[in-house]
Design an enzyme around this catalytic site. Structure first.
Site, mmCIF file in Angstrom:
data_model
loop_
_atom_site.group_PDB
_atom_site.id
_atom_site.type_symbol
_atom_site.label_atom_id
_atom_site.label_comp_id
_atom_site.label_asym_id
_atom_site.label_seq_id
_atom_site.Cartn_x
_atom_site.Cartn_y
_atom_site.Cartn_z
ATOM 1 N N ARG A 43 0.867 -1.170 0.000
ATOM 2 C CA ARG A 43 0.000 0.000 0.000
ATOM 3 C C ARG A 43 0.913 1.232 0.000
ATOM 4 O O ARG A 43 2.009 1.199 0.543
ATOM 5 C CB ARG A 43 -0.886 0.018 1.246
ATOM 6 C CG ARG A 43 -1.835 1.207 1.331
ATOM 7 C CD ARG A 43 -2.539 1.282 2.681
ATOM 8 N NE ARG A 43 -3.397 2.462 2.742
ATOM 9 C CZ ARG A 43 -4.013 2.896 3.848
ATOM 10 N NH1 ARG A 43 -3.856 2.249 4.996
ATOM 11 N NH2 ARG A 43 -4.781 3.980 3.807
ATOM 12 N N HIS A 44 0.475 2.311 -0.623
ATOM 13 C CA HIS A 44 1.255 3.548 -0.608
ATOM 14 C C HIS A 44 1.455 4.047 0.822
ATOM 15 O O HIS A 44 0.739 3.670 1.741
ATOM 16 C CB HIS A 44 0.558 4.630 -1.430
ATOM 17 C CG HIS A 44 -0.839 4.923 -0.948
ATOM 18 N ND1 HIS A 44 -1.104 5.694 0.166
ATOM 19 C CD2 HIS A 44 -2.043 4.521 -1.421
ATOM 20 C CE1 HIS A 44 -2.399 5.773 0.355
ATOM 21 N NE2 HIS A 44 -2.999 5.061 -0.585
ATOM 22 N N ARG A 47 -0.365 9.808 2.596
ATOM 23 C CA ARG A 47 -0.818 10.754 1.572
ATOM 24 C C ARG A 47 -1.654 11.843 2.230
ATOM 25 O O ARG A 47 -2.162 11.685 3.342
ATOM 26 C CB ARG A 47 -1.670 10.051 0.514
ATOM 27 C CG ARG A 47 -2.917 9.391 1.083
ATOM 28 C CD ARG A 47 -3.950 9.109 0.006
ATOM 29 N NE ARG A 47 -5.038 8.257 0.479
ATOM 30 C CZ ARG A 47 -6.059 8.669 1.228
ATOM 31 N NH1 ARG A 47 -6.119 9.927 1.652
ATOM 32 N NH2 ARG A 47 -7.006 7.827 1.601
ATOM 33 N N ARG A 120 0.551 8.941 -5.735
ATOM 34 C CA ARG A 120 0.939 8.417 -4.421
ATOM 35 C C ARG A 120 1.522 7.007 -4.495
ATOM 36 O O ARG A 120 2.370 6.638 -3.681
ATOM 37 C CB ARG A 120 -0.244 8.461 -3.457
ATOM 38 C CG ARG A 120 -1.479 7.672 -3.867
ATOM 39 C CD ARG A 120 -2.602 7.921 -2.870
ATOM 40 N NE ARG A 120 -3.878 7.303 -3.197
ATOM 41 C CZ ARG A 120 -4.813 7.883 -3.947
ATOM 42 N NH1 ARG A 120 -4.588 9.074 -4.473
ATOM 43 N NH2 ARG A 120 -5.962 7.276 -4.176
ATOM 44 N N GLU A 229 -15.688 -0.350 -8.979
ATOM 45 C CA GLU A 229 -15.457 -0.843 -7.634
ATOM 46 C C GLU A 229 -16.771 -0.867 -6.860
ATOM 47 O O GLU A 229 -17.679 -0.093 -7.169
ATOM 48 C CB GLU A 229 -14.463 0.067 -6.896
ATOM 49 C CG GLU A 229 -13.126 0.216 -7.557
ATOM 50 C CD GLU A 229 -12.213 1.159 -6.792
ATOM 51 O OE1 GLU A 229 -12.398 1.289 -5.565
ATOM 52 O OE2 GLU A 229 -11.310 1.755 -7.405
ATOM 53 N N ASP A 320 -5.076 0.339 -0.140
ATOM 54 C CA ASP A 320 -5.606 -0.518 0.921
ATOM 55 C C ASP A 320 -6.701 -1.431 0.392
ATOM 56 O O ASP A 320 -6.854 -2.562 0.853
ATOM 57 C CB ASP A 320 -6.105 0.316 2.107
ATOM 58 C CG ASP A 320 -7.080 1.419 1.715
ATOM 59 O OD1 ASP A 320 -7.303 1.644 0.507
ATOM 60 O OD2 ASP A 320 -7.629 2.064 2.632
#
Length: 428
Positions: A43-44, A47, A120, A229, A320
């Site tokens: 995961r980044h 942010r 990100r 999504e 995430d």
């Protein structure tokens, strides 16, 4: 029992991360196994919130949010610093395991970085690579320009029928028992009340202008559409976005009182905001029947990378929602997280697939690796003696050997079976 559960949650946030660290492994382990490859699904890192000036999140408090070091949705300066030191930790680890030499220069595609196209995620890959291979000019591969999502990292429904949609809806509702998923939201009403107090929503523009004076969920529904999504619509989206912004502000600021708009919160109270986010992620992304559809591209990619004998290290970076849908698709059993407000996929967290050999067979171990909130807020240097949090991941349907490893063959069969579940889905 609730008192003891809260006490455990509070203590776990204070535990030194070395208590749970699994890397590097013991000398006895190394007498049997040699590391062959590492595949990281990340995961980044930290942010800025997705909300902008005038957005609902900004209107639910009279207080001023932090001045971020990056535009909305982009990696912050602190996030870049912490991802660099995470790369340095991985560098020290793979050198200690003799997978790579120090200041290694990759040959061909044996080291491969691929991220979602958003800033990100791409920047997370850049910063990690700077710490991981500082002497090499590593290419961070991406498919599109900054504003477009890569299908590999988009947890979308690519197959859909009316019957399948009904099954997904029933599965999501089953998470909350007879009363449906809204009962999960009802269970976090105390957490929503705490957030209302911290944000001072009663004096906010949203309240004084007649929009809302509380965080609510009664009108919330889930939208399930092919090519998109799963999305929540209704009041709980504001609660989730606000909890997300508060947690990010907590990570970004060393002054935790200022991060809570003047309130002195305990670690357990910060954890309550993570529980609000946890409901959102769990409902949308972790039911198995939905997740096999949402995570199929990543399951397939991880399978391919684990079976690519030319690779030594692979770094994939998304969101995430990617980690959550992988958890649901593969029925991963992840221990209760510690040292962080987020219960499942903390900021900067990684599923780390380690491929080992004993000279005859090949095995895989999987860990969840992430920086604790304290490490993020203090900009702690991550090293082999000051490790990030490392928790072992197991699988509900696989049995490890005495050393906690799964044979690559058994994991391959499991990944192929999960992919077949997707392939067998009907599509209108």
């Amino acid at each position: 029992m609730r008192r003891y559960r809260i006490l455990f949650a509070f203590i776990s946030l204070l535990l030194p991360t070395t208590l749970c660290a699994q890397l590097p492994r013991t000398n006895a382990f190394h007498e049997k196994y040699q590391l062959q490859e590492v595949v990281v699904m990340s995961r980044h890192n930290i942010r800025a919130p997705l909300s902008t000036v005038g957005s609902p999140v900004n209107r639910i408090t009279p207080h001023k949010w932090i001045n971020w070091t990056a535009p909305a949705g982009e990696l912050s300066l602190r996030g870049g610093i912490m991802e660099t030191t995470m790369g340095q930790f991985f560098r020290q680890w793979v050198v200690s395991e003799k997978l790579l030499s120090d200041n290694y220069i990759p040959i061909g595609d044996e080291i491969y970085f691929y991220t979602n196209s958003l800033q990100r995620t791409f920047a997370t890959g850049k910063y990690f690579s700077a710490g991981f291979l500082p002497y090499a000019n590593v290419t961070i591969n991406r498919k599109y320009n900054e504003s477009k999502m890569d299908p590999l990292f988009t947890p979308q429904f690519t197959k859909m029928t009316k019957e399948y949609k009904r099954k997904v809806e029933r599965s999501m509702n089953a998470m909350g028992g007879k009363e449906g998923y809204k009962s999960l939201m009802r269970r976090v009403e105390p957490q929503l009340q705490l957030m209302a107090t911290i944000t001072d929503i009663y004096r906010s523009p949203a309240c004084t202008e007649g929009d809302t004076c509380r965080f609510f969920y009664e009108d919330t529904n889930v939208r399930i559409v092919k090519g998109d999504e799963p999305r929540m619509e209704g009041g709980y989206t504001l609660a989730n976005s606000t909890a997300d912004a508060l947690i990010l502000q907590y990570y970004e600021m060393e002054d935790s009182v200022a991060a809570a708009f003047g309130y002195k919160l305990t670690p357990e109270q910060w954890r309550q905001f993570g529980e609000i986010k946890g409901v959102y992620d769990d409902v949308l992304f972790t039911t198995h029947i939905a997740a096999v559809n949402l995570a199929y591209p990543l399951v397939k990619r991880i399978y391919e990378e684990l079976n690519n004998n030319e690779r030594k290290f692979v770094f994939l970076c998304g969101h995430d929602s990617n980690l959550a849908s992988l958890r649901g698709a593969l029925d991963m059993l992840i221990p209760h997280t510690m040292g962080t407000p987020e219960p499942h996929t903390p900021i900067g967290s990684k599923y780390v697939f380690e491929k080992w050999t004993d000279g005859k067979d090949v095995f895989v171990a999987v860990n969840l690796v992430y920086p604790s909130a304290g490490q993020l807020r203090n900009k702690t240097e991550l090293t082999l003696t000051s490790k990030p949090v490392i928790l072992p991941i197991t699988f509900q349907h696989l049995t490890p050997n005495a050393d906690g490893l799964y044979t690559l063959n058994s994991l391959n069969e499991f990944l192929l079976a999960t992919m077949k579940e997707y392939q067998d889905l009907d599509d209108e």
